[in-house]
Motif scaffolding. Structure first.
Motif, short mmCIF file in Angstrom:
data_model
loop_
_atom_site.label_atom_id
_atom_site.label_comp_id
_atom_site.label_asym_id
_atom_site.label_seq_id
_atom_site.Cartn_x
_atom_site.Cartn_y
_atom_site.Cartn_z
N ARG A 234 0.83 -1.21 0.00
CA ARG A 234 0.00 0.00 0.00
C ARG A 234 0.86 1.26 0.00
O ARG A 234 0.52 2.25 -0.64
N GLN A 235 1.98 1.22 0.70
CA GLN A 235 2.86 2.39 0.75
C GLN A 235 3.41 2.73 -0.63
O GLN A 235 3.65 3.90 -0.94
N LEU A 236 3.58 1.71 -1.46
CA LEU A 236 4.11 1.92 -2.81
C LEU A 236 3.04 2.32 -3.81
O LEU A 236 3.26 3.20 -4.64
N ILE A 237 1.88 1.67 -3.72
CA ILE A 237 0.89 1.86 -4.77
C ILE A 237 -0.15 2.94 -4.47
O ILE A 237 -0.76 3.47 -5.40
N ASP A 238 -0.35 3.28 -3.20
CA ASP A 238 -1.40 4.26 -2.88
C ASP A 238 -1.16 5.64 -3.49
O ASP A 238 -2.11 6.23 -4.02
N PRO A 239 0.07 6.21 -3.43
CA PRO A 239 0.25 7.55 -4.02
C PRO A 239 -0.12 7.63 -5.50
O PRO A 239 -0.92 8.50 -5.89
N PRO A 240 0.39 6.73 -6.39
CA PRO A 240 -0.02 6.83 -7.79
C PRO A 240 -1.50 6.51 -7.99
O PRO A 240 -2.16 7.13 -8.84
N ILE B 35 -4.31 8.93 -9.84
CA ILE B 35 -5.15 8.48 -10.95
C ILE B 35 -6.63 8.53 -10.55
O ILE B 35 -7.50 8.91 -11.34
N GLY B 36 -6.91 8.16 -9.30
CA GLY B 36 -8.28 8.18 -8.81
C GLY B 36 -8.88 9.57 -8.84
O GLY B 36 -10.06 9.74 -9.19
N ARG B 37 -8.10 10.56 -8.48
CA ARG B 37 -8.60 11.94 -8.55
C ARG B 37 -8.91 12.33 -9.99
O ARG B 37 -9.90 13.02 -10.26
N GLY B 38 -8.07 11.87 -10.91
CA GLY B 38 -8.33 12.16 -12.32
C GLY B 38 -9.59 11.49 -12.82
O GLY B 38 -10.38 12.10 -13.56
N LEU B 39 -9.81 10.23 -12.42
CA LEU B 39 -11.02 9.53 -12.83
C LEU B 39 -12.26 10.17 -12.23
O LEU B 39 -13.29 10.31 -12.90
N ALA B 40 -12.16 10.56 -10.96
CA ALA B 40 -13.30 11.21 -10.30
C ALA B 40 -13.65 12.53 -11.00
O ALA B 40 -14.83 12.85 -11.18
N ALA B 41 -12.64 13.27 -11.41
CA ALA B 41 -12.88 14.54 -12.10
C ALA B 41 -13.57 14.33 -13.44
O ALA B 41 -14.24 15.23 -13.96
N ARG B 42 -13.41 13.15 -14.03
CA ARG B 42 -14.03 12.83 -15.32
C ARG B 42 -15.38 12.14 -15.15
O ARG B 42 -15.97 11.67 -16.13
#
Length: 202
Positions: free
Chosen positions: A7-13, A17-24
């Motif tokens: 989680r420490q490695l994958i959560d930041p990216p 990406i999640g913020r970008g998807l939410a914005a779309r």
């Protein structure tokens, strides 16, 4: 054992990406269902013996499984979203071993049944522990921000995905690998029950 480190490695990216998807306009529940669809496609390919090809939707489904939480954090987390996520995860975890059994029931049947029984037992111990933790007001973010309490164990999500990838790369070894992994799942569940007894015996 590896989930908190993963989680420490994958959560930041994933969060980015999640913020970008939410914005779309993407929703967390929608991403969850896309992940399920990809996972079931992987299972279908395995059932037809297309093991290498199955790796693509299998891994993509797990990316979606991480992204749904990221989208939820970027928009609004809901209790139903967390419920849907865990239900879909358990369906995916059962579909992959079942696909190997369908592909070769004679060779893989007994080991596949043992593996699915271990998943059933492990999943029950996991959800039961989460209920007790909620009842007692216990919280943890060790494995990321979750809608329910994620107790740790010998085998967690990261180890299971690695196991599925190995199965797809070495399908002829499904039976011995399933016996070993299933045994470790039974051990994980047993240790979790012991931990619950130590923590929640009044």
């Amino acid at each position: 054992m590896l989930d908190r480190h993963a989680r420490q490695l994958i959560d930041p990216p994933l969060n980015q990406i999640g913020r970008g998807l939410a914005a779309r306009g993407f929703t967390a529940d929608g991403v969850t269902l896309v992940g399920l669809g990809l996972g079931l496609i992987a299972a279908l390919l395995i059932a037809f013996g297309q093991f290498a090809l199955a790796l693509v939707p299998l891994l993509a489904s797990r990316v979606a499984d991480g992204l749904d939480g990221a989208v939820a954090r970027a928009t609004q987390k809901t209790d139903f979203g967390g419920y849907l996520d865990i239900a879909v995860d358990f369906l995916f975890y059962g579909a992959i071993p079942m696909a190997f059994v369908i592909y070769d029931p004679t060779t893989n049947g007994a080991a596949g049944a043992f593996l699915l029984a271990s998943f059933y037992f492990n999943g029950t111990s996991f959800l039961g522990y989460a209920i007790l933790a909620e009842k007692h007001g216990h919280k943890t973010d060790a494995q990321g921000q979750k809608s329910l309490y994620y107790s740790n164990g010998i085998l967690e999500g990261t180890e299971t995905i690695v196991f599925f990838v190995i199965l797809c790369l070495l399908p002829s070894y499904f039976s011995p690998l399933a016996w070993v992994f299933g045994t470790l799942c039974f051990a994980t569940a047993t240790l979790r029950i012991y931990a619950a007894k130590q923590t929640y015996t009044n």
